[in-house]
Design a protein around this motif. Structure first.
Motif, PDB file in Angstrom:
ATOM      1  N   HIS A  33       0.537  -1.255  -0.057  1.00 31.56           N
ATOM      2  CA  HIS A  33      -0.040   0.015  -0.102  1.00 31.56           C
ATOM      3  C   HIS A  33       0.885   1.232   0.055  1.00 31.56           C
ATOM      4  CE1 HIS A  33      -0.727   0.970   4.587  1.00 31.56           C
ATOM      5  NE2 HIS A  33       0.651   0.223   4.488  1.00 31.56           N
ATOM      6  N   ASP A  42      -4.580  -0.908   7.767  1.00 26.53           N
ATOM      7  CA  ASP A  42      -3.224  -1.038   8.255  1.00 26.53           C
ATOM      8  C   ASP A  42      -2.854   0.247   9.204  1.00 26.53           C
ATOM      9  OD1 ASP A  42      -0.189  -2.462   7.478  1.00 26.53           O
ATOM     10  OD2 ASP A  42      -0.169  -0.062   7.826  1.00 26.53           O
ATOM     11  N   TYR A  43      -2.094   0.238  10.061  1.00 23.69           N
ATOM     12  CA  TYR A  43      -1.827   1.309  10.982  1.00 23.69           C
ATOM     13  C   TYR A  43      -1.229   2.359  10.107  1.00 23.69           C
ATOM     14  CZ  TYR A  43       0.934   3.777  14.668  1.00 23.69           C
ATOM     15  OH  TYR A  43       1.443   4.646  15.410  1.00 23.69           O
ATOM     16  N   HIS A  44      -0.630   2.264   9.188  1.00 20.66           N
ATOM     17  CA  HIS A  44      -0.077   3.311   8.362  1.00 20.66           C
ATOM     18  C   HIS A  44      -0.873   3.929   7.125  1.00 20.66           C
ATOM     19  CE1 HIS A  44       3.225   0.800  10.121  1.00 20.66           C
ATOM     20  NE2 HIS A  44       3.980   2.032  10.440  1.00 20.66           N
ATOM     21  N   ASP A  73      -0.911  -4.292  12.376  1.00 19.91           N
ATOM     22  CA  ASP A  73       0.154  -3.421  12.999  1.00 19.91           C
ATOM     23  C   ASP A  73      -0.550  -2.559  14.138  1.00 19.91           C
ATOM     24  OD1 ASP A  73      -0.679  -2.119  10.641  1.00 19.91           O
ATOM     25  OD2 ASP A  73       1.411  -1.786  10.143  1.00 19.91           O
ATOM     26  N   GLY A 130       0.863  -4.998   6.709  1.00 23.70           N
ATOM     27  CA  GLY A 130       1.754  -4.860   7.881  1.00 23.70           C
ATOM     28  C   GLY A 130       1.138  -5.756   8.957  1.00 23.70           C
ATOM     29  N   TYR A 179       3.790  -7.057  12.916  1.00 19.98           N
ATOM     30  CA  TYR A 179       5.011  -7.381  13.172  1.00 19.98           C
ATOM     31  C   TYR A 179       5.118  -7.886  14.428  1.00 19.98           C
ATOM     32  CZ  TYR A 179       5.209  -4.425   9.237  1.00 19.98           C
ATOM     33  OH  TYR A 179       4.939  -3.864   7.940  1.00 19.98           O
TER      34      TYR A 179
HETATM   35 ZN    ZN Z   1       1.728  -0.741   8.440  1.00 21.53          ZN
END
Ligand code: ZN
Ligand code: OKS
Length: 373
Positions: A177, A224-226, A312, A351, A353
């Motif tokens: 992404h 996603d977190y980002h 994430d 993501g 982790y």
């Molecule tokens: Zn991410």
């Protein structure tokens, strides 16, 4: 639910990256892939595994999103780099065409003549996305996985009657992404979800979901977190693909993802950013925003939903600052099942982790989706 994977996704295995100036072991590791696959194999819910074919022809779909010079670059960069004396660990830029440095907009600089190290900065925006000897192979495999999952989705959607929404999981790696038309970054080389959206548009038919320019409507939900800067950029002027992202502020990639970014030209109103604060976003706060996102996707009325599935946002993630729990992820899956009321969904891995719980968290989202009533 069908889970599509490819063992070729494992061959991308960079040694290190640079985070906050420190050289650290590469976080986006093959082990991530293995633990997710293992957790889904152990699940009581039945996940059916399908290995994507390495022979699947994807060129046309790859080029529906990415610039041909960029694809050639990712393919050949490693050899040119090593030839030029670069470290065998992989291609990593050391200089970027910063806007205040850029001199080539008027065409004075022939980018095809740039040295390998200069091309690295032209085509990549950070120090976490090295091109190793095997990167291109794995990134292509991730696209093959994505397209195989999309084909299964379209087939199953047409066959299904009323047993609830059809979902398929594309177990991809490297993720996608952050990648734009001619740009890698944030562990991403090719934008798997963007390629999925274009592929699904080429397959979809229902006239009720066709927009003014008569392209079938696709929603991309990025959890996603980002912020998915690459996906946003690819569809920024396109009203047929609605991009909705929930992500942390302030955090990487730092310069994109504000609520004021809503699209451009005919795409105005077809990008929705829902930035959420670091440290104070837990299950409840997240789910409230997610329900709003799902409501907006329902209003849009997509033919298919493509989910950028990052976990994430987890409370113990080593690089992220949200507080979601494994139980919360089940509710996330349930909320997504309500997007577009019965619309088929392809989940594409991004993501996540924290290795110990990574598989359980992905499984929780998918099971939450499957069992939503
Ligand atoms: Zn991410
Ligand atoms: C710093 C990059 C570190 C964070 C990368 C984030 C990757 C990710 N150069 N994106 O969704 O999980």
């Amino acid at each position: 639910m069908k889970v599509v994977y490819s063992s070729t996704c494992l061959v991308h295995n960079p040694e290190y990256e640079t985070l906050s100036g420190k050289r650290v072991p590469y976080l986006e590791s093959p082990q991530r892939y293995e633990v997710i696959k293992e957790a889904l194999s152990d699940s009581e819910d039945s996940f059916g595994f399908v290995e994507a074919s390495e022979d699947l022809e994807i060129g046309e779909h790859l080029l529906s999103v990415h610039n041909p010079e960029y694809v050639e670059y990712v393919k050949n960069a490693y050899d040119a780099w090593v030839e030029d004396g670069g470290d065998e660990a992989g291609v990593v830029p050391d200089t970027f065409p910063h806007p205040k440095l850029i001199n080539f907009k008027n065409g004075d600089i022939d980018v095809t003549k740039l040295k390998p190290i200069a091309k690295a900065g032209l085509y990549c925006f950070d120090l976490s996305t090295p091109i190793t000897a095997d990167t291109y192979k794995a990134a292509i495999a991730a696209v093959q996985v994505t397209l195989t999952a999309c084909s299964i989705l379209t087939t199953e959607s047409k066959a299904s009657s009323s047993e609830g929404p059809v979902g398929v999981f594309a177990l991809t790696r490297p993720p996608g992404h952050h990648a734009a038309t001619s740009l890698s970054g944030g562990y991403c080389y090719f934008n798997n979800v963007a390629i999925a959206a274009r592929f699904l548009q080429s397959q979809a038919q229902s006239p009720s979901s066709v927009n003014a320019e008569s392209k079938p409507k696709i929603a991309i939900l990025d959890i996603d977190y980002h912020h998915g800067n690459g996906t946003q950029d690819i569809f920024y002027a396109d009203p047929s693909v609605y991009y909705v992202s929930l992500h942390a502020v302030p955090d990487y990639p730092y310069y994109t993802g504000t609520a004021s970014e809503t699209g451009f030209g005919p795409g105005k109103g077809y990008t929705l950013n829902l930035p959420l604060p670091t440290y104070t976003t837990g299950d409840e706060e997240y789910l409230a925003a997610l329900r709003h996102a799902v409501h907006k996707i329902n209003e849009f009325g997509a033919e298919y939903v493509v989910v950028s599935l990052g976990v994430d946002t987890y409370q113990h993630d080593p690089i992220c600052k949200f507080g979601l729990t494994t139980a919360g992820y089940r509710r996330v899956g349930g909320a997504i099942a309500r997007a577009g009321a019965g619309v088929g969904t392809v989940f594409v891995m991004e993501g996540g982790y924290f290795i110990a719980d990574l598989g359980a968290n992905v499984r929780a989202v998918l099971e939450g989706y499957q069992t939503a009533g």
